[in-house]
Write a protein that holds these residues in place. Structure first.
Motif, short mmCIF file in Angstrom:
data_model
loop_
_atom_site.label_atom_id
_atom_site.label_comp_id
_atom_site.label_asym_id
_atom_site.label_seq_id
_atom_site.Cartn_x
_atom_site.Cartn_y
_atom_site.Cartn_z
N ASP A 41 -10.86 5.15 0.35
CA ASP A 41 -10.47 3.79 -0.01
C ASP A 41 -10.82 3.52 -1.47
OD1 ASP A 41 -9.59 2.14 2.57
OD2 ASP A 41 -11.17 3.56 3.13
N ARG A 88 -6.05 -6.78 -2.07
CA ARG A 88 -5.00 -6.58 -1.07
C ARG A 88 -4.60 -5.11 -1.13
NH1 ARG A 88 0.04 -5.56 -2.85
NH2 ARG A 88 0.58 -6.22 -4.95
N GLN A 89 -4.17 -4.58 0.00
CA GLN A 89 -3.77 -3.18 0.05
C GLN A 89 -2.46 -2.97 -0.69
OE1 GLN A 89 -3.89 -1.37 3.90
NE2 GLN A 89 -3.23 0.62 3.13
N LEU A 90 -2.39 -1.88 -1.41
CA LEU A 90 -1.15 -1.49 -2.08
C LEU A 90 -0.35 -0.58 -1.16
CD1 LEU A 90 -2.40 -0.58 -5.68
CD2 LEU A 90 -0.90 -2.48 -5.06
N GLY A 91 0.93 -0.87 -1.04
CA GLY A 91 1.83 0.02 -0.33
C GLY A 91 2.46 0.98 -1.34
N LYS A 92 2.99 2.07 -0.86
CA LYS A 92 3.61 3.05 -1.76
C LYS A 92 4.76 2.46 -2.55
CE LYS A 92 2.14 7.05 0.81
NZ LYS A 92 2.47 8.26 1.53
N GLU A 93 5.33 1.37 -2.06
CA GLU A 93 6.44 0.73 -2.75
C GLU A 93 5.97 -0.20 -3.87
OE1 GLU A 93 4.91 -1.96 0.32
OE2 GLU A 93 5.46 0.14 0.36
N ASP A 94 4.69 -0.54 -3.91
CA ASP A 94 4.16 -1.41 -4.96
C ASP A 94 4.20 -0.70 -6.30
OD1 ASP A 94 3.19 -3.99 -3.88
OD2 ASP A 94 1.91 -2.72 -2.63
N TYR A 97 0.94 1.05 -7.32
CA TYR A 97 0.42 2.11 -6.46
C TYR A 97 0.30 3.44 -7.22
CZ TYR A 97 -0.02 5.43 -2.62
OH TYR A 97 -0.46 6.44 -1.79
N LYS A 122 -6.25 5.37 0.64
CA LYS A 122 -5.55 4.08 0.55
C LYS A 122 -6.00 3.42 -0.74
CE LYS A 122 -7.26 3.12 4.55
NZ LYS A 122 -7.80 2.42 5.69
N TYR A 124 -6.27 -0.31 -2.95
CA TYR A 124 -6.33 -1.77 -2.91
C TYR A 124 -6.35 -2.27 -4.34
CZ TYR A 124 -7.65 -0.85 1.88
OH TYR A 124 -7.65 -0.41 3.18
#
Length: 135
Positions: A41, A88-94, A97, A122, A124
């Motif tokens: 993380d 906040r968590q980052l998604g691969k689409e952010d 990221y 992951k 954030y």
């Protein structure tokens, strides 16, 4: 039990300290249990262009010496940082990221004998409202 960070300033100071600790190891310093390739993380501070793991940045006044000598618990610090609502968590689409991942990859490469990010990692990101340099 180590005290957890209570303020953003404490957490951000730890992110900076983590960078120094990794650089010290990369320049031939002692290993001191800091192994970026096992971090699952990562917490990204856009205004600093830096990332750090919860188990280092989540405890108050963390240093590489203290990290080496103290029991640290990533689960405890992850829960604490999430409860604070700072990230906040980052998604691969952010869009951020890939940059956060590159920063973590660079830290892994800085430490000799380690070059890959944990495949389960992951990321954030510090919420804009909390990133003092961005507000």
């Amino acid at each position: 039990m180590l005290p957890l960070v209570e303020s953003l300033d404490q957490m951000i100071a730890n992110v900076k300290e983590y960078q120094k600790a990794v650089e010290e190891i990369g320049s031939g310093g002692r290993r001191r249990r800091i192994m970026p390739s096992v971090v699952r993380d990562w917490y990204y501070i856009p205004s600093l262009g830096m990332v750090g793991p919860s188990r280092f940045i989540g405890y108050k006044g963390m240093t590489s010496d203290r990290y080496a000598k103290s029991p640290v618990n990533g689960g405890e610090t992850e829960r604490h940082l999430h409860a604070k609502g700072w990230f906040r968590q980052l998604g691969k689409e952010d869009p951020e990221y890939d940059f956060a991942r590159q920063l973590a990859h660079h830290l892994c490469q800085t430490v000799r004998h380690e070059s890959n990010i944990c495949s389960l990692a992951k990321f954030y990101i510090l919420q804009p409202a909390y990133d003092k340099q961005r507000v």
